[in-house]
Design an enzyme around this catalytic site. Structure first.
Site, PDB file in Angstrom:
ATOM      1  N   LYS A  62      -5.217   0.465 -15.922  1.00 38.43           N
ATOM      2  CA  LYS A  62      -3.952   1.084 -16.383  1.00 38.43           C
ATOM      3  C   LYS A  62      -2.952   0.038 -16.851  1.00 38.43           C
ATOM      4  O   LYS A  62      -2.241   0.223 -17.832  1.00 38.43           O
ATOM      5  CB  LYS A  62      -3.348   1.956 -15.286  1.00 38.43           C
ATOM      6  N   GLY A 115      -4.809   2.117   5.313  1.00 33.98           N
ATOM      7  CA  GLY A 115      -5.461   1.621   4.093  1.00 33.98           C
ATOM      8  C   GLY A 115      -4.975   2.292   2.821  1.00 33.98           C
ATOM      9  O   GLY A 115      -5.532   2.076   1.746  1.00 33.98           O
ATOM     10  N   LYS A 149       1.028   4.386 -15.810  1.00 34.91           N
ATOM     11  CA  LYS A 149       0.347   5.667 -16.063  1.00 34.91           C
ATOM     12  C   LYS A 149       1.210   6.573 -16.939  1.00 34.91           C
ATOM     13  O   LYS A 149       0.695   7.281 -17.818  1.00 34.91           O
ATOM     14  CB  LYS A 149       0.006   6.336 -14.730  1.00 34.91           C
TER      15      LYS A 149
HETATM   16  N1  LIG Z   1      -9.319   1.060  -6.385  1.00 35.23           N
HETATM   17  C1  LIG Z   1      -8.888   2.213  -6.874  1.00 35.23           C
HETATM   18  O1  LIG Z   1      -8.752   3.210  -6.150  1.00 35.23           O
HETATM   19  C2  LIG Z   1      -8.597   2.343  -8.343  1.00 35.23           C
HETATM   20  C3  LIG Z   1      -8.206   3.601  -8.851  1.00 35.23           C
HETATM   21  C4  LIG Z   1      -7.959   3.741 -10.224  1.00 35.23           C
HETATM   22  C5  LIG Z   1      -8.092   2.637 -11.051  1.00 35.23           C
HETATM   23  N2  LIG Z   1      -8.444   1.437 -10.512  1.00 35.23           N
HETATM   24  C6  LIG Z   1      -8.547   0.294 -11.432  1.00 35.23           C
HETATM   25  O2  LIG Z   1      -9.890  -0.197 -11.409  1.00 35.23           O
HETATM   26  C7  LIG Z   1      -9.862  -1.602 -11.616  1.00 35.23           C
HETATM   27  C8  LIG Z   1     -10.622  -2.283 -10.487  1.00 35.23           C
HETATM   28  O3  LIG Z   1      -9.991  -2.002  -9.263  1.00 35.23           O
HETATM   29  P1  LIG Z   1     -10.710  -2.303  -7.865  1.00 35.23           P
HETATM   30  O4  LIG Z   1      -9.889  -1.617  -6.834  1.00 35.23           O
HETATM   31  O5  LIG Z   1     -12.166  -2.001  -7.941  1.00 35.23           O
HETATM   32  O6  LIG Z   1     -10.464  -3.884  -7.755  1.00 35.23           O
HETATM   33  P2  LIG Z   1     -11.182  -4.908  -6.751  1.00 35.23           P
HETATM   34  O7  LIG Z   1     -11.788  -4.197  -5.590  1.00 35.23           O
HETATM   35  O8  LIG Z   1     -10.212  -5.997  -6.511  1.00 35.23           O
HETATM   36  O9  LIG Z   1     -12.399  -5.496  -7.625  1.00 35.23           O
HETATM   37  C9  LIG Z   1     -12.199  -6.369  -8.686  1.00 35.23           C
HETATM   38  C10 LIG Z   1     -13.556  -6.951  -9.078  1.00 35.23           C
HETATM   39  O10 LIG Z   1     -13.379  -7.825 -10.187  1.00 35.23           O
HETATM   40  C11 LIG Z   1     -14.007  -9.066  -9.931  1.00 35.23           C
HETATM   41  N3  LIG Z   1     -13.275 -10.113 -10.626  1.00 35.23           N
HETATM   42  C12 LIG Z   1     -12.005 -10.514 -10.424  1.00 35.23           C
HETATM   43  N4  LIG Z   1     -11.690 -11.496 -11.304  1.00 35.23           N
HETATM   44  C13 LIG Z   1     -12.778 -11.691 -12.060  1.00 35.23           C
HETATM   45  C14 LIG Z   1     -13.081 -12.556 -13.132  1.00 35.23           C
HETATM   46  N5  LIG Z   1     -12.182 -13.425 -13.586  1.00 35.23           N
HETATM   47  N6  LIG Z   1     -14.319 -12.483 -13.691  1.00 35.23           N
HETATM   48  C15 LIG Z   1     -15.230 -11.608 -13.227  1.00 35.23           C
HETATM   49  N7  LIG Z   1     -15.003 -10.752 -12.214  1.00 35.23           N
HETATM   50  C16 LIG Z   1     -13.794 -10.807 -11.640  1.00 35.23           C
HETATM   51  C17 LIG Z   1     -13.973  -9.222  -8.433  1.00 35.23           C
HETATM   52  O11 LIG Z   1     -15.001 -10.110  -8.048  1.00 35.23           O
HETATM   53  P3  LIG Z   1     -15.327 -10.411  -6.492  1.00 35.23           P
HETATM   54  O12 LIG Z   1     -16.013  -9.154  -5.983  1.00 35.23           O
HETATM   55  O13 LIG Z   1     -16.253 -11.552  -6.536  1.00 35.23           O
HETATM   56  O14 LIG Z   1     -14.013 -10.660  -5.836  1.00 35.23           O
HETATM   57  C18 LIG Z   1     -14.225  -7.785  -7.977  1.00 35.23           C
HETATM   58  O15 LIG Z   1     -15.611  -7.511  -7.950  1.00 35.23           O
HETATM   59  C19 LIG Z   1      -8.386  -1.994 -11.754  1.00 35.23           C
HETATM   60  O16 LIG Z   1      -8.019  -2.000 -13.109  1.00 35.23           O
HETATM   61  C20 LIG Z   1      -7.677  -0.870 -11.032  1.00 35.23           C
HETATM   62  O17 LIG Z   1      -6.358  -0.687 -11.495  1.00 35.23           O
HETATM   63  C21 LIG Z   1      -8.708   1.272  -9.194  1.00 35.23           C
END
Ligand SMILES: NC(=O)c1ccc[n+]([C@@H]2O[C@H](COP(=O)([O-])OP(=O)(O)OC[C@H]3O[C@@H](n4cnc5c(N)ncnc54)[C@H](OP(=O)(O)O)[C@@H]3O)[C@@H](O)[C@H]2O)c1
Length: 429
Positions: free
Chosen positions: A106, A188, A206
């Site tokens: 987003k 959490g 958003k």
């Molecule tokens: N979590 C939610 O509920 C949710 C809901 C809606 C939208 N989103 C969106 O979805 C996206 C991901 O969110 P998330 O919660 O899944 O985040 P997250 O748990 O922090 O995961 C991020 C992932 O990206 C990897 N990463 C970070 N920097 C990197 C780089 N430079 N090169 C390659 N990989 C890299 C991390 O690697 P490592 O595993 O090695 O640390 C991790 O696997 C975001 O844009 C977020 O806004 C999330």
């Protein structure tokens, strides 16, 4: 069915990415049948390669995301890293090397959506991002496709689960902000640094995306007025209840009454208990859409979490893969209306103002005069006195935010007004 698989590169394998990979594996046969070809996970880019990732073949894991998106044989890049860089460069590179993109980002879409759409279009590729707004809830596609023949006038949403959890706790238990935030953190629902949620940045991103799609107009994050919810108090909830309202952090995207401009804003607001958004509890999200022909629609569900968000990502993946097979692309950016985005001062709504005043004759008349001088018409006034001091609660009819700001500024200058305890907009009536 085509037997040669479509290749998917997964950028990020955290909360969302790991669920995307899991569902791709466990539902492989269904996905292949729905798409018309199998999908193969061709690479997974992460930051920490040594981390154990259940169900992921370690041979697929790489820290070189750039090399992965440049391979040239990737059909779809799924970007679930988050943040602006390196996500923006990786997405751009992916388009330039022949891939379509599904993203949940987003922050990036709100800031640079127009530029990314332009690169996608220049390369005849898809950019889909259903998961970027309200997790599992189908919103982008209904606005972009199902309502493409209608005229959307208003989008009113609870698009951040953390803040809804906190406000719901305050409302249902009488807890203060800090106590409710502590509980959200312990369960959490809130991150260690909750700023993006409680200060409204996440909801503002958003709102920018929703307003852009709803009004066929470019709306950037900077165009969205934003106020967080850290100042909301138990006293505000008590006042809200007296009016038959509750308090929600709302993202509001509106077309002006004359249709010539739009506004987008995020702030806490009172809404009547009879409004469908008032009954959205806990960390749930809901978005209320008003349009000319359809009337009122409400979209409700889990707005975050690995599995719900992955559901939206997978839906996009299926759509993009189908487009790939048919040699087509789906709808791109639609910004033809190019309506001006008005500043907050031009927003017209109702207000609930709580003043601490001296408890003596003539104060009410003085206060009423200030409202009248600024063209803000009063709907109701309630006065409560104790020990020479009194509180005055004024609810206005619809007025512009600029007129209300002028009124409050003048009220603060009155000797008899000791302080402005709270100002809250009243929405959803
Ligand atoms: N979590 C939610 O509920 C949710 C809901 C809606 C939208 N989103 C969106 O979805 C996206 C991901 O969110 P998330 O919660 O899944 O985040 P997250 O748990 O922090 O995961 C991020 C992932 O990206 C990897 N990463 C970070 N920097 C990197 C780089 N430079 N090169 C390659 N990989 C890299 C991390 O690697 P490592 O595993 O090695 O640390 C991790 O696997 C975001 O844009 C977020 O806004 C999330």
């Amino acid at each position: 069915m085509r037997t040669r698989p479509l290749k998917v590169a997964l950028l990020g394998c955290g909360v969302v990415g790991s669920e995307v990979a899991r569902i791709m594996t466990t539902h492989a046969d269904d996905l292949a049948a729905r798409i018309g070809a199998p999908v193969e996970l061709a690479g997974v880019a992460v930051r920490r390669p040594s981390k154990v990732r259940e169900g992921i073949d370690p041979a697929l894991v790489t820290t070189d995301a750039t090399a992965l998106v440049k391979r040239g044989d990737i059909d779809v890049v799924v970007e679930v890293i988050g943040g602006i860089e390196p996500a923006r460069t990786l997405i751009t590179t992916a388009f330039e090397h022949g891939a379509s993109v599904v993203s949940a980002n987003k922050a990036l879409l709100a800031q640079d959506g127009a530029a990314l759409h332009a690169v996608a279009e220049a390369n005849s590729k898809d950019l889909y991002y259903e998961a970027a707004v309200a997790g599992a809830i189908p919103l982008i596609r209904p606005l972009r496709e199902s309502l493409a023949g209608d005229k959307v006038n208003r989008v009113l949403g609870i698009v951040n689960g953390t803040t809804n959890f906190i406000l719901d706790k305050m409302d249902s238990t009488g807890a203060g902000y800090q106590e409710a935030l502590d509980e959200a953190t312990a369960l959490g629902y809130a991150e260690a640094d909750p700023t993006a949620d409680v200060e409204g940045f996440d909801a503002a991103a958003k709102a920018a995306i929703l307003a852009g799609i709803a009004f066929h107009t470019r709306v950037r994050l900077d165009d969205v007025y934003r106020e967080g919810m850290t100042e909301v108090t138990s006293a505000d909830f008590a006042s809200a209840r007296e009016m038959g309202c509750t308090i929600k952090l709302l993202a509001i995207c509106e077309r002006a009454e004359d249709g010539a401009s739009v506004t987008a804003r995020v702030h806490p607001a009172m809404i009547p208990l009879t409004h469908p958004l008032a009954s959205v509890r806990g960390a749930y999200n809901a978005v209320f859409v008003e349009s000319d022909a359809s009337g009122q629609l409400m979209f409700y569900g889990p707005g975050a979490g690995g599995s719900p968000t992955a559901s939206a990502v997978l839906g996009d993946l299926v759509a993009v893969c189908r487009n790939r097979l048919s040699g087509a692309t789906g709808p791109g950016e639609s910004a033809y209306a190019a309506l001006p985005v008005s500043p907050m001062g031009e927003v017209v709504t109702r207000y609930h103002i709580s003043l601490d005043v001296a408890d003596k004759p003539g104060v009410l008349a003085q206060v009423a005069t200030v409202f009248a001088e600024h063209g803000v018409s009063i709907d109701t006034v309630r006065q409560q006195g104790k020990d020479g001091e009194a509180s005055l609660v004024v609810v206005t009819h619809r007025a512009s935010d600029a007129a209300l700001s002028g009124t409050v500024e003048a009220l603060r200058k009155l000797d008899t007004v000791r302080g402005v305890a709270s100002i809250m907009r009243v929405e959803g009536e």
